[in-house]
Design a protein around this motif. Structure first.
Motif, PDB file in Angstrom:
ATOM      1  N   GLU A   1       6.255  -2.498  -7.818  1.00  0.00           N
ATOM      2  CA  GLU A   1       4.988  -3.120  -7.415  1.00  0.00           C
ATOM      3  C   GLU A   1       4.173  -3.415  -8.673  1.00  0.00           C
ATOM      4  O   GLU A   1       4.079  -2.575  -9.571  1.00  0.00           O
ATOM      5  CB  GLU A   1       4.207  -2.187  -6.496  1.00  0.00           C
ATOM      6  CG  GLU A   1       2.824  -2.681  -6.087  1.00  0.00           C
ATOM      7  CD  GLU A   1       2.872  -3.997  -5.328  1.00  0.00           C
ATOM      8  OE1 GLU A   1       2.249  -4.966  -5.824  1.00  0.00           O
ATOM      9  OE2 GLU A   1       3.526  -4.051  -4.273  1.00  0.00           O
TER      10      GLU A   1
ATOM     11  N   GLY B   1      -2.018  -0.956  -5.382  1.00  0.00           N
ATOM     12  CA  GLY B   1      -0.918  -0.532  -4.527  1.00  0.00           C
ATOM     13  C   GLY B   1      -0.234   0.703  -5.080  1.00  0.00           C
ATOM     14  O   GLY B   1       0.135   1.615  -4.330  1.00  0.00           O
TER      15      GLY B   1
ATOM     16  N   GLY C   1       0.792  -1.222   0.000  1.00  0.00           N
ATOM     17  CA  GLY C   1       0.000   0.000   0.000  1.00  0.00           C
ATOM     18  C   GLY C   1       0.819   1.263   0.000  1.00  0.00           C
ATOM     19  O   GLY C   1       0.264   2.373  -0.083  1.00  0.00           O
TER      20      GLY C   1
END
Length: 235
Positions: free
Chosen positions: A88, A93, A68
């Protein structure tokens, strides 16, 4: 132009619930400005980090799978001299991190959306002062252990990428993966465990903020492990 980079097989989610309006706007307007792309990169090529970070000569850090983005955004805000790369695949995210950066105003972050294993070959050797692997997917089943990031070949590449004295941090709430991390990193000739004793794995340092995954683990009664390794000086 097609991307000649051979992609690693990615195991995991690419997107979850639909993004909200604000998140969509950030992905569409901000993400392209701070995105690291491998488009056009040829095998053996190297990314120009000075250009990517607009001439900043600060230390370069890497967070592998930033979830996150809470940890990465905190580090960016509290270490403005650092140039931080976050890798990521999960677009939710990415959107979450963009939201955190929008709130704190940090401008020292660049994002690679994809499997970090595809990015590592294109980073210049001895470029990383810090690297983070926090609460990665443990891939519990034995037949899936090969999907874990911590493998000899990735540790070898990280060792090439890290400066002498650089720090590699890991965290997990899965004791099986914690043991896996230790079994592979402790004997690695290029890394030394920064520990005061054999059981020194149950606490974070003050400059290591909590992530939402850690918070969830603690609420479940799990006991996370925190590991710090130093890149040994080259002979």
């Amino acid at each position: 132009m097609s991307d000649p980079v051979k992609r690693s097989t990615f195991y995991g989610r690419r997107q979850g619930r639909p993004l909200r309006k604000k998140a969509t706007e950030l992905v569409e307007t901000v993400f392209p400005k701070i995105r690291i792309s491998l488009e056009g990169m040829q095998e053996g090529g190297t990314l120009d980090l000075s250009r990517i970070f607009a001439g900043s000569g600060g230390p370069v850090w890497l967070e592998i799978g930033f979830g996150g983005g809470e940890h990465l955004a905190w580090q960016a805000e509290n270490n403005p001299e650092a140039n931080i790369i976050g890798a990521e695949y999960f677009i939710n995210g990415v959107a979450s991190l963009l939201g955190h950066l929008d709130e704190n105003g940090a401008d020292n972050v660049r994002i690679y959306r994809g499997d970090v294993r595809d990015l590592l070959p294109f980073l210049p050797d001895s470029c990383l002062s810090k690297a983070f692997l926090l609460f990665p997917d443990p891939w519990h089943k034995a037949r899936h252990n090969k999907r874990r990031f911590i493998q000899k070949e990735t540790l070898d590449r990280l060792a090439e990428l890290m400066v002498d004295g650089g720090e590699f941090r890991m965290a997990t709430d899965d004791m099986g993966y914690l043991q896996w991390m230790l079994e592979r990193t402790v004997p690695h000739p290029d890394f030394t465990w920064i520990a005061e004793g054999p059981l020194d794995w149950d606490r974070r340092t003050d400059d290591w903020p909590q992530t939402r995954y850690e918070e969830k683990a603690l609420k479940k009664g799990l006991k996370p492990g925190y590991l710090r390794f130093r890149r040994n000086a080259r002979g």
